[in-house]
Design an enzyme around this catalytic site. Structure first.
Site, PDB file in Angstrom:
ATOM      1  N   ARG A 173       0.864  -1.180   0.000  1.00 42.68           N
ATOM      2  CA  ARG A 173       0.000   0.000   0.000  1.00 42.68           C
ATOM      3  C   ARG A 173       0.893   1.219   0.000  1.00 42.68           C
ATOM      4  O   ARG A 173       2.113   1.114   0.083  1.00 42.68           O
ATOM      5  CB  ARG A 173      -1.012   0.000   1.153  1.00 42.68           C
ATOM      6  CG  ARG A 173      -0.651  -0.669   2.440  1.00 42.68           C
ATOM      7  CD  ARG A 173       0.484  -0.025   3.202  1.00 42.68           C
ATOM      8  NE  ARG A 173       0.302   1.405   3.380  1.00 42.68           N
ATOM      9  CZ  ARG A 173       1.264   2.265   3.598  1.00 42.68           C
ATOM     10  NH1 ARG A 173       2.529   1.872   3.665  1.00 42.68           N
ATOM     11  NH2 ARG A 173       1.027   3.542   3.752  1.00 42.68           N
ATOM     12  N   GLY A 174       0.277   2.407  -0.054  1.00 43.38           N
ATOM     13  CA  GLY A 174       1.063   3.634  -0.204  1.00 43.38           C
ATOM     14  C   GLY A 174       1.128   3.955  -1.692  1.00 43.38           C
ATOM     15  O   GLY A 174       1.460   3.081  -2.510  1.00 43.38           O
ATOM     16  N   ALA A 175       0.804   5.218  -2.029  1.00 47.45           N
ATOM     17  CA  ALA A 175       0.582   5.565  -3.434  1.00 47.45           C
ATOM     18  C   ALA A 175       1.741   5.187  -4.379  1.00 47.45           C
ATOM     19  O   ALA A 175       1.528   4.476  -5.369  1.00 47.45           O
ATOM     20  CB  ALA A 175       0.244   7.054  -3.541  1.00 47.45           C
ATOM     21  N   ARG A 193      -7.688  -0.155  -6.470  1.00 44.39           N
ATOM     22  CA  ARG A 193      -7.934   0.904  -5.488  1.00 44.39           C
ATOM     23  C   ARG A 193      -8.125   2.222  -6.255  1.00 44.39           C
ATOM     24  O   ARG A 193      -7.344   2.535  -7.152  1.00 44.39           O
ATOM     25  CB  ARG A 193      -6.763   1.015  -4.490  1.00 44.39           C
ATOM     26  CG  ARG A 193      -6.577  -0.269  -3.664  1.00 44.39           C
ATOM     27  CD  ARG A 193      -5.629  -0.055  -2.506  1.00 44.39           C
ATOM     28  NE  ARG A 193      -6.222   0.763  -1.467  1.00 44.39           N
ATOM     29  CZ  ARG A 193      -5.524   1.314  -0.467  1.00 44.39           C
ATOM     30  NH1 ARG A 193      -4.213   1.137  -0.390  1.00 44.39           N
ATOM     31  NH2 ARG A 193      -6.124   2.035   0.459  1.00 44.39           N
ATOM     32  N   GLN A 207      -1.446   2.216  10.030  1.00 42.68           N
ATOM     33  CA  GLN A 207      -0.188   2.367   9.281  1.00 42.68           C
ATOM     34  C   GLN A 207       0.864   3.121  10.086  1.00 42.68           C
ATOM     35  O   GLN A 207       2.064   2.900   9.913  1.00 42.68           O
ATOM     36  CB  GLN A 207      -0.430   3.126   7.958  1.00 42.68           C
ATOM     37  CG  GLN A 207      -1.194   2.343   6.905  1.00 42.68           C
ATOM     38  CD  GLN A 207      -2.677   2.619   6.953  1.00 42.68           C
ATOM     39  OE1 GLN A 207      -3.219   2.935   8.015  1.00 42.68           O
ATOM     40  NE2 GLN A 207      -3.356   2.499   5.835  1.00 42.68           N
ATOM     41  N   ASP A 230      -1.995  10.840  -1.666  1.00 44.18           N
ATOM     42  CA  ASP A 230      -2.460   9.814  -2.617  1.00 44.18           C
ATOM     43  C   ASP A 230      -2.860  10.423  -3.944  1.00 44.18           C
ATOM     44  O   ASP A 230      -2.779   9.782  -4.983  1.00 44.18           O
ATOM     45  CB  ASP A 230      -3.622   9.032  -2.018  1.00 44.18           C
ATOM     46  CG  ASP A 230      -3.090   8.126  -0.924  1.00 44.18           C
ATOM     47  OD1 ASP A 230      -2.975   8.599   0.223  1.00 44.18           O
ATOM     48  OD2 ASP A 230      -2.735   6.975  -1.235  1.00 44.18           O
ATOM     49  N   ASN A 273      -5.229  12.343   1.236  1.00 48.52           N
ATOM     50  CA  ASN A 273      -4.286  11.475   1.952  1.00 48.52           C
ATOM     51  C   ASN A 273      -5.109  10.671   2.958  1.00 48.52           C
ATOM     52  O   ASN A 273      -6.336  10.843   3.069  1.00 48.52           O
ATOM     53  CB  ASN A 273      -3.193  12.312   2.624  1.00 48.52           C
ATOM     54  CG  ASN A 273      -2.060  11.434   3.149  1.00 48.52           C
ATOM     55  OD1 ASN A 273      -1.558  10.556   2.436  1.00 48.52           O
ATOM     56  ND2 ASN A 273      -1.656  11.626   4.383  1.00 48.52           N
ATOM     57  N   LYS A 274      -4.435   9.833   3.690  1.00 42.00           N
ATOM     58  CA  LYS A 274      -5.086   8.932   4.638  1.00 42.00           C
ATOM     59  C   LYS A 274      -6.107   9.651   5.520  1.00 42.00           C
ATOM     60  O   LYS A 274      -5.854  10.754   6.001  1.00 42.00           O
ATOM     61  CB  LYS A 274      -4.004   8.273   5.498  1.00 42.00           C
ATOM     62  CG  LYS A 274      -4.477   7.288   6.536  1.00 42.00           C
ATOM     63  CD  LYS A 274      -5.396   6.223   5.997  1.00 42.00           C
ATOM     64  CE  LYS A 274      -4.811   5.462   4.824  1.00 42.00           C
ATOM     65  NZ  LYS A 274      -5.823   4.644   4.110  1.00 42.00           N
TER      66      LYS A 274
HETATM   67  O1  MRU Z   1      -4.432   3.112   2.399  1.00 40.96           O
HETATM   68  P1  MRU Z   1      -2.966   3.333   2.233  1.00 40.96           P
HETATM   69  O2  MRU Z   1      -2.140   2.723   3.324  1.00 40.96           O
HETATM   70  O3  MRU Z   1      -2.484   2.930   0.853  1.00 40.96           O
HETATM   71  O4  MRU Z   1      -2.794   4.899   2.331  1.00 40.96           O
HETATM   72  C1  MRU Z   1      -1.516   5.439   2.243  1.00 40.96           C
HETATM   73  C2  MRU Z   1      -1.439   6.902   2.467  1.00 40.96           C
HETATM   74  O5  MRU Z   1      -2.430   7.563   2.660  1.00 40.96           O
HETATM   75  C3  MRU Z   1      -0.091   7.530   2.329  1.00 40.96           C
HETATM   76  O6  MRU Z   1       0.036   8.621   3.177  1.00 40.96           O
HETATM   77  C4  MRU Z   1       0.122   7.992   0.886  1.00 40.96           C
HETATM   78  O7  MRU Z   1      -0.146   6.937  -0.011  1.00 40.96           O
HETATM   79  C5  MRU Z   1       1.478   8.501   0.647  1.00 40.96           C
HETATM   80  S1  MRU Z   1       2.680   7.224   0.628  1.00 40.96           S
HETATM   81  C6  MRU Z   1       4.174   7.880   0.203  1.00 40.96           C
END
Ligand code: MRU
Length: 353
Positions: A45-47, A88, A197, A238, A248-249
């Site tokens: 996960r993470g963009a 996603r 996370q 994201d 973002n999250k």
């Molecule tokens: O649901 P996730 O864990 O994929 O969400 C991740 C985030 O919101 C991160 O902050 C974002 O992707 C930046 S990662 C460099």
């Protein structure tokens, strides 16, 4: 450096982020469908990491294709792209990476390449996406370190570190960049309900690096700021819309509002691949809603009664007015973002010609 994701022979291998920090397990994906499932189920996960995974998954899927003619090969490729795109919806890096792979595929077809040659070029493109992300993280770290005071207490939300990228992170990349420059940094990591996370991943990464890390629950950041214990907030993203509004999250928006109330600078760190000029503002960013069970259960135990309605958006949008600057691999951009972000892309395009 953490091996978040790597191509290994006929597989894409990734650390299983659902299991950290209790277990360090690796998942070996042998097909594009397995990579897509890994993205959907949050193994990775993470963009930026999602983008890299999608590219590697597409290359892997096509490598295993038995098609001999370009037409069948192209039809299979399109199917795999659709599969990846359905995993996603919010992180734009996913769609950006798929588009890049599509462009590479089309160039191969246009040049009259054989199926085997196109397979090779897809591998190369996926590797390039991976390597560029590593370099982007480094550049963000170097640029971003400039906004970090010599002795800084930094709050971050979610995980925007090595686990979320192919490199050493975006927000955590800035923190690591500052540490490399000899700055003293202490980090507060929001636990980041419901997927945790911050507590599970950010704290795990930073503790391994020897960076002082304090985990707080998401409802503690206001008190922390009021007690003047935070100098700076840095988060990842994201999807950043053309006007600077940033998805973002979930919980990021609340942190931004609190930061503004306490006159604490709030920065976003993200590569240009996270900026989506085709999306005019935050209202147009699709927000993923995830399974209710993530909210109703913690560690397998039910904490909310049957019958309660559940809302579980995975992301929120922070309006651009709350953002002191967007740290990218091409420098730090400030308001008015609608102009500065557009110019960043124009300048990059010019640099490439
Ligand atoms: O649901 P996730 O864990 O994929 O969400 C991740 C985030 O919101 C991160 O902050 C974002 O992707 C930046 S990662 C460099």
């Amino acid at each position: 450096m953490l091996p978040t994701i790597a191509r290994e022979g006929d597989a894409v291998v990734m650390i299983d982020q659902r299991k950290l920090p209790a277990q360090e397990l690796y998942v070996r994906c042998k097909t594009a469908a397995e990579v897509a499932r890994a993205i959907r189920t949050m193994v990775i996960r993470g963009a930026p990491a999602i983008g890299v995974a999608a590219a590697m998954g597409l290359a892997l899927g096509m490598r295993r294709s038995t098609a001999t003619g370009t037409q069948k090969f192209a039809a299979e490729f399109q199917k795999s792209c659709d599969l990846m795109a359905a995993t996603r919806p919010t992180a734009v890096n996913l769609f950006w990476a798929i588009e890049r792979m599509k462009r590479s595929f089309a160039s191969g077809v246009h040049a009259g390449e054989s199926v085997d040659q196109i397979k090779d070029r897809l591998d190369r493109e996926a590797d390039m996406i991976h390597d560029e992300d590593v370099a982007s993280c480094r550049a963000m770290g170097a640029f971003g370190a400039a906004v970090v005071p010599a002795d800084a207490r930094i709050l971050t939300h979610c995980n925007a570190g090595a686990l979320a990228t192919a490199g050493y992170g975006t927000a955590l990349g800035v923190i690591r960049g500052a540490v490399e420059q000899g700055k003293r940094v202490a980090v507060f990591a929001d636990e980041t309900r419901p997927f945790l996370q911050g507590a599970r991943l950010t704290a795990w990464e930073l503790v391994r690096d020897g960076i002082q890390t304090t985990v707080i629950t998401d409802n503690m950041s206001g008190a922390l700021m009021r007690q003047k214990k935070v100098d700076l907030v840095i988060v990842g993203a994201d999807r950043i819309a053309a006007n600077g509004d940033t998805a973002n999250k979930i919980g990021t928006y609340g942190v931004a509002v609190l930061a503004r109330e306490h006159q604490i600078p709030f920065y976003v760190a993200a590569p240009l691949s996270t900026i989506d000029l085709k999306t005019p503002d935050g209202a147009h960013i699709p927000i993923e809603e995830r399974n209710a069970r993530e909210v109703t259960h913690v560690g397998g135990s039910q904490i909310a009664p049957d019958g309660a309605l559940i809302w579980n958006p995975a992301f929120d949008v922070t309006p651009h007015e709350y953002i002191a600057g967007i740290i990218t691999e091409r420098g730090i951009f400030r308001a008015p973002y609608v102009d500065t972000l557009k110019r960043a892309f124009e300048e990059r395009a010019l640099a490439r010609t």
